[in-house]
Design a protein around this motif. Structure first.
Motif, mmCIF file in Angstrom:
data_model
loop_
_atom_site.group_PDB
_atom_site.id
_atom_site.type_symbol
_atom_site.label_atom_id
_atom_site.label_comp_id
_atom_site.label_asym_id
_atom_site.label_seq_id
_atom_site.Cartn_x
_atom_site.Cartn_y
_atom_site.Cartn_z
ATOM 1 N N THR A 1 0.580 -7.051 2.616
ATOM 2 C CA THR A 1 -0.069 -5.556 3.077
ATOM 3 C C THR A 1 -0.303 -5.962 4.395
ATOM 4 N N ARG B 1 0.465 -9.104 5.544
ATOM 5 C CA ARG B 1 2.087 -8.865 5.830
ATOM 6 C C ARG B 1 2.586 -9.853 7.170
ATOM 7 N N ASN C 1 0.638 -1.150 0.115
ATOM 8 C CA ASN C 1 -0.035 0.043 0.158
ATOM 9 C C ASN C 1 0.680 1.170 0.136
#
Length: 331
Positions: free
Chosen positions: A183, A203, A161
């Motif tokens: 992310t 993530r 992002n």
């Protein structure tokens, strides 16, 4: 050239306590250089956020005008490569860290640091790309030089992002690569897929300590995070793959082992955007005019005015900014 003009100035007192404010300064307050550029647009990068908030020792000369990127027009030049009226781009070279940067009406620079803005590229689009997008392009070029192609397999992009990650997804997908986006904001999955990601992972799968060698999941990666994330990306890279490392959002450490390198022949490809030689910069910016979908670039960009820079920098460090931020200096 109009004087005085507004600038953001970072200072610190005798106790090394940092402060930041907007002031009016003049050309005499700027540092040495042989080209003066009127700043038309700039951007807010992670490094700019660190400089303004003082969260990391980015600034190494006091006082300092932050801003590591700018697009503008030459208004005075003693450099043989540039003349008044030239449209130029600046990225890196310690500007905004050791040399006064772009968060001002004008900036005085060493002409060797500048490149001519590609024909047809607006100042706004150049700063929507900025150092983040330029670094993304350098990372993709590093993977290509290593020999990776779309047929090699998927590419993982961490920090998806962020500025580097979002542009990297767009470039890689346009080139035909399958892209896996990592992310911390999985609620943004549809946005990342609109940029070209085929899969979005949390993530958390990569950010904690992992095994020295994991299941082979991708042919390569673009990593702007570092630390455990990069270690896990390497551990899960397929035999003969390569990972371009260009950032340290999680940390500057690399808690890895040599196993991916000696058992799978994986390559760690370092990407530096700050001191990259001019021919490489020019190649990257020319590639960006071809390999970056401007519609996607506009989708991942927002525009602010000069007076919004400080608050935006703080929000960026707090993880509240998605994609790219363009500062319209006339707004």
């Amino acid at each position: 050239m109009q004087e005085p003009f507004k600038a953001i100035l970072v200072t610190r007192d005798e106790n090394k306590v940092q402060s930041v404010e907007t002031r009016e300064i003049g050309l005499g307050d700027l540092m040495d250089g042989d080209v003066i550029v009127e700043v038309e647009a700039t951007t807010v990068n992670y490094k700019d956020g660190l400089a303004i908030t003082g969260k990391a020792p980015v600034v190494r000369h006091w006082p300092m005008v932050p801003g590591i990127d700018c697009a503008g027009t030459v208004v005075q030049s003693d450099h043989s490569g540039f003349k008044e009226g030239d449209a130029v781009i600046l990225n890196g070279w310690g500007v905004g860290e050791t040399h006064m940067g772009a968060y001002a009406g004008y900036v005085r620079l060493n002409g060797d640091w500048l490149i001519h803005r590609p024909s047809g590229m607006s100042a706004h689009d150049a700063m929507a790309i900025g150092t983040a997008g330029y670094t993304s392009m350098l990372s993709v070029m590093a993977l290509e030089r290593y020999g990776l192609t779309p047929s090699s397999g998927p590419i993982v992009v961490t920090g998806a992002n962020g500025g580097v990650g979002s542009v990297a997804i767009s470039i890689l997908s346009k080139l035909g690569f399958e892209v896996i986006a990592s992310t911390g904001r999985t609620d943004e999955a549809e946005f990342l897929k609109s940029l070209g990601a085929t899969e979005v992972i949390d993530r958390a799968e990569l950010s904690e300590p992992g095994r020295p060698l994991g299941k082979e999941r991708w042919a390569g990666g673009v990593d702007s995070v570092g630390s455990h994330t990069l270690a896990n990306v390497l551990a899960m890279t397929r035999y003969g793959g390569g990972v371009a490392a260009c950032g340290l959002a999680q940390g500057m450490d690399l808690p890895a082992t040599v196993m991916p390198f000696i058992l799978r022949g994986v390559a760690l490809l370092g990407v530096d955007s700050v001191m990259a030689p001019k021919p490489l910069r020019e190649e990257a910016w020319q590639r960006l005019t071809q390999d970056l979908d401007l519609a996607k670039l506009h989708a991942l960009s927002k525009t602010i005015g000069f007076d919004d820079i400080i608050d935006t920098a703080k929000a960026l460090i707090d993880g509240k900014i998605r994609g790219r931020v363009v500062v319209d200096m006339k707004k």
